[in-house]
Design an enzyme around this catalytic site. Structure first.
Site, short mmCIF file in Angstrom:
data_model
loop_
_atom_site.label_atom_id
_atom_site.label_comp_id
_atom_site.label_asym_id
_atom_site.label_seq_id
_atom_site.Cartn_x
_atom_site.Cartn_y
_atom_site.Cartn_z
N ASP A 27 17.38 52.93 32.67
CA ASP A 27 16.50 54.04 32.30
C ASP A 27 17.17 55.40 32.51
OD1 ASP A 27 14.62 52.07 31.96
OD2 ASP A 27 13.12 52.97 33.28
N HIS A 172 19.19 52.35 36.55
CA HIS A 172 19.24 53.69 35.95
C HIS A 172 20.68 54.06 35.61
CE1 HIS A 172 15.41 53.56 38.09
NE2 HIS A 172 14.98 54.45 37.23
ZN LIG Z 1 12.65 57.18 34.07
#
Ligand SMILES: [Zn+2]
Length: 202
Positions: A27, A172
């Site tokens: 992400d 991430h």
């Molecule tokens: Zn996010």
């Protein structure tokens, strides 16, 4: 529609509930680590699913296209990565749709996947808005909290300790220094394979 939390929730039925498959998802990109994460995965003959922030991704259409060309999957992670408490449904719809259209323009591939920013508890509200637009809301089932950890081994251990058939792992590649996540990727891939899992994309 259903909010997808594990791979067997996908409405296309590609994965049975007990199938030994997992997906690594990334992400908040594109960021400084995105290209390196994608390259690390490809070297391991694995592919990832990247949920990009539209307002950032609009600066890097070539990177989005390169991800898809390399076999990775790109989905939307809202346009602004804002919190939704004060947002109207129309604003949420624009956040999701604008990002999806950007990805489709850049990659010439459909971009039906949407991951809500921030809290998993917000997913049903997002889903009520984006499902009628043809977007599939996807959350996760394993969160190794890579954004809070600086030790790659700790990130990999947190992920591997919670793997299960159909696991969707939240990582991430943007939004900060993701060196530790990048270094954790091969550890997770090798550990997952040793445990008998295949890596797939959404
Ligand atoms: Zn996010």
């Amino acid at each position: 529609m259903t909010v997808v939390r594990r791979l067997s929730d996908l409405p296309d039925g590609r994965f049975a509930p007990d199938e030994p498959v997992i997906a690594l998802t990334f992400d908040d990109g594109p960021g400084a680590a995105t290209d390196a994460v994608a390259t690390a995965l490809a070297k391991l003959d694995a592919r990832g699913t990247f949920f990009v922030v539209g307002s950032v991704a609009q600066e890097e259409p070539d990177l989005l296209a390169a991800l898809v060309t390399a076999g990775h999957v790109v989905g939307g992670h809202s346009w602004s990565h804002g919190r939704i408490d004060d947002a109207t449904d129309a604003e949420l719809a624009e956040e999701a749709l604008r990002t999806s259209m950007l990805i489709e323009d850049a990659t010439r591939a459909p971009a039906p996947l949407f991951r809500p920013p921030y809290r998993r508890v917000d997913a049903p509200r997002w889903d009520s808005v984006v499902a009628p637009l043809g977007l599939q809301t996807v959350t996760w089932s394993v969160d190794p909290r890579d954004w809070a950890l600086t030790d790659p081994v700790a990130i990999a251990t947190a992920a591997l300790d919670h793997l299960h058939p159909g696991a969707i792992v939240l990582l991430h590649d943007g939004g900060g220094d993701r060196t530790a996540t990048l270094e954790a990727v091969p550890l997770i891939v090798h550990g997952a394979r040793l445990a008998g899992y295949r890596l797939v994309t959404l």
